[in-house]
Design a protein around this motif. Structure first.
Motif, short mmCIF file in Angstrom:
data_model
loop_
_atom_site.label_atom_id
_atom_site.label_comp_id
_atom_site.label_asym_id
_atom_site.label_seq_id
_atom_site.Cartn_x
_atom_site.Cartn_y
_atom_site.Cartn_z
N ARG A 218 -21.57 42.06 11.15
CA ARG A 218 -22.40 42.69 10.11
C ARG A 218 -21.89 42.33 8.72
O ARG A 218 -22.67 42.29 7.75
CB ARG A 218 -22.43 44.20 10.29
CG ARG A 218 -21.09 44.88 10.21
CD ARG A 218 -21.19 46.40 10.30
NE ARG A 218 -19.88 47.02 10.36
CZ ARG A 218 -19.07 47.17 9.32
NH1 ARG A 218 -19.46 46.74 8.13
NH2 ARG A 218 -17.89 47.75 9.45
N ARG A 221 -23.41 39.14 7.80
CA ARG A 221 -24.81 39.35 7.38
C ARG A 221 -24.86 39.84 5.93
O ARG A 221 -25.76 39.47 5.17
CB ARG A 221 -25.48 40.37 8.29
CG ARG A 221 -25.45 40.03 9.78
CD ARG A 221 -26.28 38.82 10.12
NE ARG A 221 -26.34 38.61 11.58
CZ ARG A 221 -26.76 37.50 12.16
NH1 ARG A 221 -27.18 36.49 11.41
NH2 ARG A 221 -26.77 37.38 13.47
N GLN A 222 -23.92 40.68 5.53
CA GLN A 222 -23.86 41.14 4.14
C GLN A 222 -23.63 39.96 3.21
O GLN A 222 -24.28 39.85 2.16
CB GLN A 222 -22.74 42.17 3.98
CG GLN A 222 -22.98 43.48 4.71
CD GLN A 222 -21.73 44.36 4.74
OE1 GLN A 222 -20.70 44.04 4.15
NE2 GLN A 222 -21.84 45.50 5.42
N GLN A 224 -24.36 36.85 3.85
CA GLN A 224 -25.54 35.99 3.91
C GLN A 224 -26.67 36.53 3.02
O GLN A 224 -27.36 35.75 2.35
CB GLN A 224 -26.01 35.89 5.36
CG GLN A 224 -27.14 34.89 5.59
CD GLN A 224 -27.55 34.83 7.05
OE1 GLN A 224 -27.41 35.81 7.80
NE2 GLN A 224 -28.06 33.68 7.48
N GLU A 225 -26.84 37.82 3.00
CA GLU A 225 -27.89 38.42 2.18
C GLU A 225 -27.57 38.35 0.69
O GLU A 225 -28.47 38.23 -0.14
CB GLU A 225 -28.10 39.88 2.59
CG GLU A 225 -28.72 40.05 3.97
CD GLU A 225 -28.82 41.51 4.37
OE1 GLU A 225 -28.52 42.38 3.51
OE2 GLU A 225 -29.21 41.79 5.52
#
Length: 266
Positions: A218, A221-222, A224-225
């Motif tokens: 996760r 993902r942070q 990546q965003e």
């Protein structure tokens, strides 16, 4: 090993190969030896550098009051002395946090960023209760009997460490300086570089083990965003030390990424 002098510190590094510069920055309780598969596997195409950060390996002890900026500036001094910049810069775990601070302070030395199973500091990536638990666990380990000291944190590997790297890991662990580790973990607990991520203006590669429990997916993902020009490569069956658990996969994706952006290097 070779050495440079920076602000009165001796910084050790290993350099192999010829080609676009690719610099590896190790995690806490480690030194440049953790990158052996990358040094061996990528030297055919790149000038590969792996440093011993101040306080680790064959480099000088940490000066009193040394901060995250000191690690970043030491890395900058190494790259400038060797006339490598701008370079591909890769960081693992704590090393990724160092790399982020390095980018914040010295963006002109960075061609691309490669972030491997890392954090924007613990404070910037983990819930507060998890940060507190890690700090408490580190304090227990560091204040316990010397014979019980074990710098190998739990959860580094998805399964048992690869057998061929067990002697290497034992040798690195035997050389860990407890004072350095204590200082690094304290810095990590107080560091939040999440506000930097949207302002990263170089191509960024994220490499993450899908079974990483130290820096869960996760967090990738942070990243990546938040980072404008980024791509994520997930290593199946790997934990926090994906560079050792799946070295061929890590090397392949690093090679392809750096090839794509080789025109950006010095």
């Amino acid at each position: 090993m070779e050495f440079v002098e920076a602000d009165g510190l001796k910084i050790a590094y290993e350099r192999v190969g010829e080609g676009p510069p690719l610099v590896f920055v190790h995690g806490a309780a480690e030194d440049s030896r953790i990158w052996q598969p990358q040094l061996a596997g990528l030297a055919d195409e790149f000038t590969v550098i792996a440093w011993d950060e101040p306080g680790a390996g064959r480099s000088s002890d940490l000066p009193e009051g040394f901060a995250l900026a000191g690690f970043a500036d030491g890395l900058a001094a190494l790259i400038e002395t060797l006339e490598l910049g701008p370079a591909h810069i890769a960081g693992l775990s704590w090393g990724g946090t160092v790399v982020l601070e390095f980018y914040r302070r010295h963006p002109g030395l960075v061609a691309t960023l490669i972030m491997i199973d890392t954090y924007a500091g613990w404070k910037g990536s983990l819930p507060l209760d998890e940060v507190r638990a890690r700090v408490a666990g580190a304090r227990r380990m560091l204040t316990g009997p010397l014979e019980d000291f074990d710098p190998t944190l739990p959860g580094l590997f998805a399964n048992d460490p690869p057998a061929k790297f067990v002697p290497l890991l034992a040798a690195i662990a035997a050389d860990v300086r407890p004072a350095t580790l204590e200082h690094e973990l304290a810095i990590m607990a107080e560091t939040d570089l999440s506000d930097l991520l949207p302002h990263i203006a170089v191509p960024t590669l994220l490499i993450w083990g899908d079974l990483d429990v130290r820096s869960p997916l996760r967090i990738a993902r942070q990243f990546q965003e938040a980072i404008p020009e980024t791509e994520l490569f997930v290593i199946e069956g790997a934990g926090h030390m994906s560079n050792l658990e799946r070295p061929e996969q890590v090397n392949d994706v690093v090679r392809e990424f750096c090839r794509t952006h080789s025109s950006r290097t010095g």
